[in-house]
Design a protein around this motif. Structure first.
Motif, PDB file in Angstrom:
ATOM      1  N   ALA A  94      32.611  42.049  38.750  1.00  0.00           N
ATOM      2  CA  ALA A  94      33.456  41.318  39.695  1.00  0.00           C
ATOM      3  C   ALA A  94      32.838  41.316  41.089  1.00  0.00           C
ATOM      4  O   ALA A  94      32.847  40.289  41.782  1.00  0.00           O
ATOM      5  CB  ALA A  94      34.853  41.944  39.732  1.00  0.00           C
ATOM      6  N   GLU A  95      32.282  42.443  41.506  1.00  0.00           N
ATOM      7  CA  GLU A  95      31.661  42.531  42.820  1.00  0.00           C
ATOM      8  C   GLU A  95      30.406  41.657  42.893  1.00  0.00           C
ATOM      9  O   GLU A  95      30.172  40.966  43.889  1.00  0.00           O
ATOM     10  CB  GLU A  95      31.316  43.986  43.144  1.00  0.00           C
ATOM     11  N   LYS A  96      29.614  41.675  41.844  1.00  0.00           N
ATOM     12  CA  LYS A  96      28.409  40.843  41.831  1.00  0.00           C
ATOM     13  C   LYS A  96      28.771  39.365  41.913  1.00  0.00           C
ATOM     14  O   LYS A  96      28.117  38.582  42.613  1.00  0.00           O
ATOM     15  CB  LYS A  96      27.598  41.122  40.563  1.00  0.00           C
ATOM     16  N   ASP A  97      29.838  38.992  41.221  1.00  0.00           N
ATOM     17  CA  ASP A  97      30.290  37.597  41.259  1.00  0.00           C
ATOM     18  C   ASP A  97      30.716  37.210  42.677  1.00  0.00           C
ATOM     19  O   ASP A  97      30.401  36.109  43.149  1.00  0.00           O
ATOM     20  CB  ASP A  97      31.455  37.401  40.291  1.00  0.00           C
ATOM     21  N   ARG A  98      31.408  38.119  43.371  1.00  0.00           N
ATOM     22  CA  ARG A  98      31.817  37.831  44.756  1.00  0.00           C
ATOM     23  C   ARG A  98      30.594  37.654  45.655  1.00  0.00           C
ATOM     24  O   ARG A  98      30.560  36.749  46.499  1.00  0.00           O
ATOM     25  CB  ARG A  98      32.711  38.965  45.286  1.00  0.00           C
ATOM     26  N   ILE A  99      29.611  38.512  45.495  1.00  0.00           N
ATOM     27  CA  ILE A  99      28.409  38.424  46.331  1.00  0.00           C
ATOM     28  C   ILE A  99      27.675  37.112  46.082  1.00  0.00           C
ATOM     29  O   ILE A  99      27.233  36.441  47.024  1.00  0.00           O
ATOM     30  CB  ILE A  99      27.476  39.623  46.051  1.00  0.00           C
ATOM     31  N   LEU A 100      27.546  36.732  44.842  1.00  0.00           N
ATOM     32  CA  LEU A 100      26.847  35.483  44.510  1.00  0.00           C
ATOM     33  C   LEU A 100      27.592  34.259  45.034  1.00  0.00           C
ATOM     34  O   LEU A 100      26.978  33.221  45.320  1.00  0.00           O
ATOM     35  CB  LEU A 100      26.656  35.378  42.990  1.00  0.00           C
ATOM     36  N   ARG A 101      28.921  34.381  45.168  1.00  0.00           N
ATOM     37  CA  ARG A 101      29.722  33.272  45.691  1.00  0.00           C
ATOM     38  C   ARG A 101      29.989  33.397  47.194  1.00  0.00           C
ATOM     39  O   ARG A 101      30.676  32.565  47.766  1.00  0.00           O
ATOM     40  CB  ARG A 101      31.052  33.178  44.941  1.00  0.00           C
ATOM     41  N   ASP A 102      29.417  34.443  47.817  1.00  0.00           N
ATOM     42  CA  ASP A 102      29.623  34.703  49.250  1.00  0.00           C
ATOM     43  C   ASP A 102      31.111  34.814  49.590  1.00  0.00           C
ATOM     44  O   ASP A 102      31.590  34.223  50.574  1.00  0.00           O
ATOM     45  CB  ASP A 102      28.975  33.601  50.102  1.00  0.00           C
ATOM     46  N   VAL A 103      31.825  35.561  48.786  1.00  0.00           N
ATOM     47  CA  VAL A 103      33.259  35.782  48.995  1.00  0.00           C
ATOM     48  C   VAL A 103      33.495  37.266  49.269  1.00  0.00           C
ATOM     49  O   VAL A 103      33.024  38.123  48.516  1.00  0.00           O
ATOM     50  CB  VAL A 103      34.081  35.341  47.766  1.00  0.00           C
ATOM     51  N   SER A 104      34.204  37.571  50.357  1.00  0.00           N
ATOM     52  CA  SER A 104      34.515  38.968  50.663  1.00  0.00           C
ATOM     53  C   SER A 104      35.672  39.447  49.790  1.00  0.00           C
ATOM     54  O   SER A 104      36.593  38.682  49.488  1.00  0.00           O
ATOM     55  CB  SER A 104      34.908  39.114  52.139  1.00  0.00           C
ATOM     56  N   PRO A 105      35.656  40.721  49.393  1.00  0.00           N
ATOM     57  CA  PRO A 105      36.772  41.250  48.596  1.00  0.00           C
ATOM     58  C   PRO A 105      38.042  41.349  49.432  1.00  0.00           C
ATOM     59  O   PRO A 105      37.980  41.573  50.642  1.00  0.00           O
ATOM     60  CB  PRO A 105      36.274  42.635  48.175  1.00  0.00           C
ATOM     61  N   THR A 106      39.182  41.182  48.804  1.00  0.00           N
ATOM     62  CA  THR A 106      40.458  41.361  49.491  1.00  0.00           C
ATOM     63  C   THR A 106      40.681  42.860  49.696  1.00  0.00           C
ATOM     64  O   THR A 106      39.976  43.701  49.128  1.00  0.00           O
ATOM     65  CB  THR A 106      41.608  40.791  48.658  1.00  0.00           C
ATOM     66  N   ASP A 107      41.695  43.193  50.502  1.00  0.00           N
ATOM     67  CA  ASP A 107      42.021  44.605  50.715  1.00  0.00           C
ATOM     68  C   ASP A 107      42.368  45.284  49.390  1.00  0.00           C
ATOM     69  O   ASP A 107      41.984  46.433  49.142  1.00  0.00           O
ATOM     70  CB  ASP A 107      43.188  44.736  51.694  1.00  0.00           C
ATOM     71  N   ALA A 108      43.091  44.559  48.544  1.00  0.00           N
ATOM     72  CA  ALA A 108      43.490  45.120  47.252  1.00  0.00           C
ATOM     73  C   ALA A 108      42.258  45.359  46.373  1.00  0.00           C
ATOM     74  O   ALA A 108      42.170  46.370  45.668  1.00  0.00           O
ATOM     75  CB  ALA A 108      44.469  44.184  46.550  1.00  0.00           C
ATOM     76  N   GLU A 109      41.326  44.426  46.406  1.00  0.00           N
ATOM     77  CA  GLU A 109      40.115  44.566  45.597  1.00  0.00           C
ATOM     78  C   GLU A 109      39.255  45.729  46.092  1.00  0.00           C
ATOM     79  O   GLU A 109      38.652  46.465  45.296  1.00  0.00           O
ATOM     80  CB  GLU A 109      39.319  43.260  45.628  1.00  0.00           C
ATOM     81  N   ARG A 110      39.204  45.901  47.411  1.00  0.00           N
ATOM     82  CA  ARG A 110      38.453  47.029  47.973  1.00  0.00           C
ATOM     83  C   ARG A 110      39.090  48.355  47.541  1.00  0.00           C
ATOM     84  O   ARG A 110      38.401  49.308  47.167  1.00  0.00           O
ATOM     85  CB  ARG A 110      38.431  46.945  49.501  1.00  0.00           C
ATOM     86  N   ALA A 111      40.404  48.418  47.615  1.00  0.00           N
ATOM     87  CA  ALA A 111      41.112  49.648  47.274  1.00  0.00           C
ATOM     88  C   ALA A 111      40.922  50.011  45.804  1.00  0.00           C
ATOM     89  O   ALA A 111      40.902  51.190  45.431  1.00  0.00           O
ATOM     90  CB  ALA A 111      42.592  49.507  47.600  1.00  0.00           C
TER      91      ALA A 111
END
Length: 219
Positions: A93-110
């Motif tokens: 999930a994190e790799k997908d966010r990086i490839l799409r240049d999307v920052s994680p939400t607070d919930a995703e970070r937690a």
């Protein structure tokens, strides 16, 4: 650390900035009796240096992204080796966010496992540092150019060259909006904690806006 710490700004970029600022300073200090101020030439130097700073920003962010993706691949293999399905899902999930240049939400970070939180924080801090340093360079260049234009506007007005002074003012008004949002002033603590998704590269200042209105040399 998850990857080798990024080295500081290469000398060539810093020297280029100082050279450009120095050139603008020399032009600004020209005696009022001389009429060799070339708005087109100064505008071109300003735009070229601006593009160089923005280009360096993109290079540094791209390098950080590549390093982080490599680190994520390592974490993925570790999770696979441990049979850790949750870890595998989190890394994917994190790799997908990086490839799409999307920052994680607070919930995703937690929800990130500790093995992922630390490299994510390191990536965010590295990206924030890049934006802070390149933003400071753009602000310095922007401020110096504005001061050069203000001084020339005053000189031309004192010489009763009103049309030429108005051309300088038009360029000064045009360049006031050059600074992109990511280069605006912000507290160091805020910059360090800011999400690091790279922002789009804004259009570089174009010297063409000043070409038609450049002051002509006095005869």
């Amino acid at each position: 650390t998850v990857w080798p710490a990024e080295s500081g700004e290469p000398e060539v970029v810093v020297v280029a900035l100082l050279t450009a600022v120095g050139s603008l300073t020399l032009l600004a200090q020209s005696p009022a009796s001389t009429n060799d101020f070339d708005l087109n030439a100064v505008s071109r130097k300003y735009s070229e240096t601006w593009r160089q700073i923005e280009g360096r920003r993109e290079e540094r962010l791209s390098a950080l992204k590549t390093q982080y993706l490599t680190a994520l691949d390592g974490l993925y293999q570790q999770a696979i080796a441990k049979g850790d399905l949750d870890g595998v899902i989190a890394v994917k999930a994190e790799k997908d966010r990086i490839l799409r240049d999307v920052s994680p939400t607070d919930a995703e970070r937690a929800a990130m496992p500790e093995t992922l939180k630390k490299p994510r924080v390191a990536y965010d801090q590295g990206s924030a540092r890049v934006l802070k340093e390149q933003g400071e360079q753009l602000r310095q260049l922007h401020e110096k150019y504005k001061k050069v234009l203000e001084l020339q506007e005053k000189k031309l007005t004192l010489q009763e060259r009103v049309d030429d002074a108005l051309a300088i003012r038009a360029e000064k008004e045009r360049m006031m909006d050059d600074l992109p949002a990511w280069a605006s002033e912000q507290p160091a603590a805020e910059a360090a904690a800011a999400p690091a998704a790279p922002s789009p590269t804004p259009a570089s200042p174009s010297p063409s806006a000043t070409t038609a209105a450049a002051p002509a040399s006095a005869t």
